[in-house]
Structures are given as structure tokens and as C-alpha cells.
Design an enzyme around this catalytic site. Structure first.
Site, PDB file in Angstrom:
ATOM      1  N   LYS A  10     -34.668 -19.630  33.300  1.00 53.70           N
ATOM      2  CA  LYS A  10     -34.077 -18.468  32.631  1.00 53.70           C
ATOM      3  C   LYS A  10     -34.848 -17.166  32.919  1.00 53.70           C
ATOM      4  O   LYS A  10     -35.959 -17.193  33.450  1.00 53.70           O
ATOM      5  CB  LYS A  10     -34.027 -18.749  31.120  1.00 53.70           C
ATOM      6  CG  LYS A  10     -33.119 -19.942  30.757  1.00 53.70           C
ATOM      7  CD  LYS A  10     -32.954 -20.055  29.248  1.00 53.70           C
ATOM      8  CE  LYS A  10     -32.064 -21.246  28.886  1.00 53.70           C
ATOM      9  NZ  LYS A  10     -31.796 -21.291  27.422  1.00 53.70           N
ATOM     10  N   TYR A  50     -21.596 -20.748  28.560  1.00 50.66           N
ATOM     11  CA  TYR A  50     -21.983 -20.995  27.168  1.00 50.66           C
ATOM     12  C   TYR A  50     -20.789 -20.981  26.203  1.00 50.66           C
ATOM     13  O   TYR A  50     -20.984 -20.818  25.003  1.00 50.66           O
ATOM     14  CB  TYR A  50     -23.040 -19.983  26.740  1.00 50.66           C
ATOM     15  CG  TYR A  50     -24.421 -20.314  27.270  1.00 50.66           C
ATOM     16  CD1 TYR A  50     -25.071 -21.497  26.905  1.00 50.66           C
ATOM     17  CD2 TYR A  50     -25.082 -19.452  28.138  1.00 50.66           C
ATOM     18  CE1 TYR A  50     -26.335 -21.804  27.380  1.00 50.66           C
ATOM     19  CE2 TYR A  50     -26.354 -19.754  28.619  1.00 50.66           C
ATOM     20  CZ  TYR A  50     -26.975 -20.938  28.227  1.00 50.66           C
ATOM     21  OH  TYR A  50     -28.228 -21.245  28.692  1.00 50.66           O
ATOM     22  N   ASN A 113     -36.334 -19.458  26.025  1.00 53.00           N
ATOM     23  CA  ASN A 113     -36.995 -20.763  26.085  1.00 53.00           C
ATOM     24  C   ASN A 113     -37.109 -21.326  27.505  1.00 53.00           C
ATOM     25  O   ASN A 113     -37.171 -22.539  27.694  1.00 53.00           O
ATOM     26  CB  ASN A 113     -36.339 -21.745  25.101  1.00 53.00           C
ATOM     27  CG  ASN A 113     -34.896 -22.050  25.453  1.00 53.00           C
ATOM     28  OD1 ASN A 113     -34.339 -21.454  26.364  1.00 53.00           O
ATOM     29  ND2 ASN A 113     -34.294 -22.981  24.739  1.00 53.00           N
ATOM     30  N   HIS A 116     -32.905 -24.338  30.903  1.00 53.29           N
ATOM     31  CA  HIS A 116     -31.736 -25.051  30.381  1.00 53.29           C
ATOM     32  C   HIS A 116     -31.608 -26.359  31.132  1.00 53.29           C
ATOM     33  O   HIS A 116     -31.877 -26.409  32.331  1.00 53.29           O
ATOM     34  CB  HIS A 116     -30.450 -24.230  30.605  1.00 53.29           C
ATOM     35  CG  HIS A 116     -29.206 -25.051  30.420  1.00 53.29           C
ATOM     36  ND1 HIS A 116     -28.640 -25.259  29.187  1.00 53.29           N
ATOM     37  CD2 HIS A 116     -28.464 -25.779  31.298  1.00 53.29           C
ATOM     38  CE1 HIS A 116     -27.590 -26.066  29.329  1.00 53.29           C
ATOM     39  NE2 HIS A 116     -27.471 -26.386  30.601  1.00 53.29           N
ATOM     40  N   GLU A 127     -21.221 -28.446  34.724  1.00 54.49           N
ATOM     41  CA  GLU A 127     -22.125 -27.309  34.919  1.00 54.49           C
ATOM     42  C   GLU A 127     -22.499 -27.137  36.391  1.00 54.49           C
ATOM     43  O   GLU A 127     -22.527 -26.008  36.902  1.00 54.49           O
ATOM     44  CB  GLU A 127     -23.384 -27.501  34.062  1.00 54.49           C
ATOM     45  CG  GLU A 127     -23.080 -27.410  32.565  1.00 54.49           C
ATOM     46  CD  GLU A 127     -24.276 -27.698  31.663  1.00 54.49           C
ATOM     47  OE1 GLU A 127     -24.100 -27.617  30.424  1.00 54.49           O
ATOM     48  OE2 GLU A 127     -25.377 -27.982  32.166  1.00 54.49           O
TER      49      GLU A 127
END
Ligand code: CMP
Length: 139
Positions: A10, A50, A113, A116, A127
């Protein structure tokens, strides 16, 4: 069984130049990076990716964070790759993540965080297909 999972490094990870450090943890865990691309996610891509969280209060924040800087999208391959990568990542909230996990070591907060990973083999397929074609994946 040998499985594939989808991973994103990320914007908080790319911003701090941590892609190599995180890839080292992934590879030390026995997962193989069989496809990888650094991209700037578009608003449309992030919203679609998302979509399951569209009704959550943090959805807007999540989409704007994921488009705020470069990300690295990856396909990881290995024995039980989906569960294995979730173990290596650690809990979503770094405050609850186990010692030695990616999120314990690198994540800043529940939103920022660092990584993913797909939550099931079915979602991994969906995905992966959003970012890679079969010929991008070299196992
Ligand atoms: P990820 O595995 O990418 O999937 C959904 C993401 O939503 C999750 O990681 C978190 O980064 C993010 N998320 C979950 N809870 C919150 C929260 N309370 N505030 C901001 N982001 C969140």
C-alpha cells in the site's frame, strides 16, 4: 495445495521505501512473487476493488488512501498461499498483529496497514483478474 493469492503493498509502504523489505518477508515465508507491477491506482479501480466495503464508514478514507500514492500489486504463489500470506501479514490492526508479522513490523495504523491480502481462494481469483491477465503471471 499450491495456490495463488493477490497482494498489494500500500501507499504507506511505497512512501517509506519498504517494498524490498516487505518482499523479503514474503519470500522468506516461502511465497513466490509470480507477478508484480507498481501502479498508481485510479479512483475507479480502488472503488471497484473495495466495493464489499462500500457501506462501511471508512470506505471514502480507504479509497482516498489507496489512490494517494503508488502501490505494488502482486500475485503470490505457494502452498496454501491465501492462509499463509494472511498469517505473514498479521492482524488488520497492527496493534493486534503478532510479533514478526509485516503489519507488526511496518504498519502505521488500521488504515495505513502496509499490505492487503485476499481473504479466500475465490476472492483471490477475482482480485488477481482485476489487475493481471494470465500472461502477466509467470510461475
Ligand atoms: P484490507 O485488507 O486492504 O481490506 C480492507 C481495508 O479496510 C483493510 O485492509 C484496512 O486497511 C481498512 N480498514 C479497516 N478498518 C478500517 C478503519 N477503521 N479505518 C480505516 N481503514 C480501515
Amino acid at each position: 495445495a499450491i495456490e495463488r493469492t493477490f497482494s498489494i503493498l500500500k501507499p504507506d509502504a511505497t512512501e517509506r521505501n519498504l517494498t524490498g523489505a516487505i518482499n523479503a518477508v514474503i519470500e522468506e515465508a516461502g511465497l513466490r512473487i509470480v507477478a508484480q507491477r507498481r501502479i498508481r491506482m485510479t479512483d475507479a479501480q480502488a472503488k471497484t476493488f473495495y466495493e464489499v466495503h462500500a457501506e462501511r464508514p471508512f470506505y471514502g478514507e480507504l479509497v482516498s488512501f489507496m489512490t494517494s500514492g503508488p502501490v505494488v500489486v502482486q500475485v503470490l504463489e505457494g502452498e496454501n498461499a491465501v492462509a499463509k500470506y494472511r498469517e505473514v501479514m498479521g492482524a488488520t490492526n497492527p496493534a493486534q498483529a503478532a510479533e514478526g508479522t509485516i503489519r507488526k513490523r511496518f504498519a502505521k495504523s488500521v488504515g495505513e496497514n502496509s499490505v492487503h491480502g485476499s481473504d479466500s481462494p475465490e476472492n483471490a481469483k477475482i482480485e488477481i483478474a482485476q489487475f493481471f491477465t494470465d500472461s502477466d503471471i509467470v510461475g
